[in-house]
Write an enzyme that holds these catalytic residues in place. Structure first.
Site, PDB file in Angstrom:
ATOM      1  N   ASP A   7       0.869  -1.171   0.000  1.00  0.00           N
ATOM      2  CA  ASP A   7       0.000   0.000   0.000  1.00  0.00           C
ATOM      3  C   ASP A   7       0.914   1.230   0.000  1.00  0.00           C
ATOM      4  O   ASP A   7       2.104   1.132   0.319  1.00  0.00           O
ATOM      5  CB  ASP A   7      -0.892  -0.044   1.244  1.00  0.00           C
ATOM      6  CG  ASP A   7      -1.745   1.194   1.397  1.00  0.00           C
ATOM      7  OD1 ASP A   7      -2.453   1.552   0.449  1.00  0.00           O
ATOM      8  OD2 ASP A   7      -1.681   1.809   2.477  1.00  0.00           O
ATOM      9  N   ASP A   9      -0.239   5.095   0.908  1.00  0.00           N
ATOM     10  CA  ASP A   9      -0.523   6.062   1.964  1.00  0.00           C
ATOM     11  C   ASP A   9      -0.554   5.377   3.330  1.00  0.00           C
ATOM     12  O   ASP A   9      -1.334   4.448   3.550  1.00  0.00           O
ATOM     13  CB  ASP A   9      -1.866   6.744   1.714  1.00  0.00           C
ATOM     14  CG  ASP A   9      -1.892   7.485   0.394  1.00  0.00           C
ATOM     15  OD1 ASP A   9      -1.601   8.683   0.386  1.00  0.00           O
ATOM     16  OD2 ASP A   9      -2.200   6.847  -0.640  1.00  0.00           O
ATOM     17  N   ASP A 170      -1.807  -0.986   6.000  1.00  0.00           N
ATOM     18  CA  ASP A 170      -1.985  -0.357   7.311  1.00  0.00           C
ATOM     19  C   ASP A 170      -3.426  -0.246   7.763  1.00  0.00           C
ATOM     20  O   ASP A 170      -3.694   0.314   8.829  1.00  0.00           O
ATOM     21  CB  ASP A 170      -1.359   1.047   7.313  1.00  0.00           C
ATOM     22  CG  ASP A 170      -2.116   2.026   6.432  1.00  0.00           C
ATOM     23  OD1 ASP A 170      -2.377   3.163   6.887  1.00  0.00           O
ATOM     24  OD2 ASP A 170      -2.443   1.676   5.287  1.00  0.00           O
TER      25      ASP A 170
END
Length: 221
Positions: A7, A9, A170
């Site tokens: 991922d 961001d 996250d």
């Protein structure tokens, strides 16, 4: 070929400052000034543009609906594209960890819910795009995470095998994506916000990129 997909961001980079600035540009345009702050809204920022707009409208106590968010969405993206890398920083150890994976023979790629063009622009601004074999964004395919197709496509474009791939992320979205793809996930504990990523029960947690090599080796060796 073993593949590690990341991922963007909140995983590779803390993009919250520039995302919040773009959202606040919308609220300034509506005559409200800056509404969102890094101290309170960094976790919301990495959940995307619509999450930030909803948070801002709610904080202002305004009566709004999806059409108001839809109207501001392209304005936010334009503001973000014009100032995409003023506050954004890579997390400590990220650049070196990716280099080590490549040296060890892994393929690496990115699967993000940021629009592909903006993701490409940001990675170029960070001088980090060439380290990755693939990049799949929110609009690369007709579907986005947590649908497994973007993750699988990122693996495929990297030249890897989805059966020997892992997703590093996250959020709940990343955990759900890996589950839907039948792949293990590594969730970072250093992203913005106060998400209890351990409660999502990923195959592994990572507190620093220095830990990545051993974790990946254990999961997809």
């Amino acid at each position: 070929m073993r593949t590690v997909i990341f991922d963007l961001d909140g995983t590779l980079a803390d993009t919250s400052g520039d995302l919040l600035a773009a959202a606040n540009a919308c609220f300034r345009g509506l005559g409200h000034g800056d509404v969102l702050t890094a101290e309170t809204d960094a976790g919301t920022a990495v959940r995307g543009a619509r999450a930030m707009l909803n948070a801002g409208f709610t904080r202002l106590g305004l009566s709004y609906d999806d059409s108001d968010v839809d109207t501001q969405f392209p304005i936010l993206l334009e503001a973000y594209g014009q100032d995409i890398c003023t506050h954004t920083t890579l997390y400590p150890g990220a650049r070196a960890a990716i280099a080590r994976l490549r040296d060890a023979g892994y393929k690496v790629g990115i699967c993000t819910n940021k629009p592909e063009g903006l993701a490409e622009q940001l990675m170029a601004a960070l001088d980090f795009r060439d380290a990755f074999d693939s990049l799949v964004g929110a609009d690369t395919l007709p579907v986005r995470k947590p649908d497994p197709a973007p993750f699988i496509e990122a693996v495929r474009r990297a030249g890897g095998d989805p059966a020997r791939a892992v997703l590093v992320g996250d959020t709940q979205t990343d955990r759900d994506t890996s589950t839907n793809a039948g792949a293990p996930s590594i969730l970072v504990t250093f992203g913005p916000g106060s998400f209890d990523v351990a409660a999502l029960k990923p195959e592994a947690l990572m507190g620093h990129f220095d830990e990545l090599d051993d974790i990946v080796g254990r999961l997809i060796a």
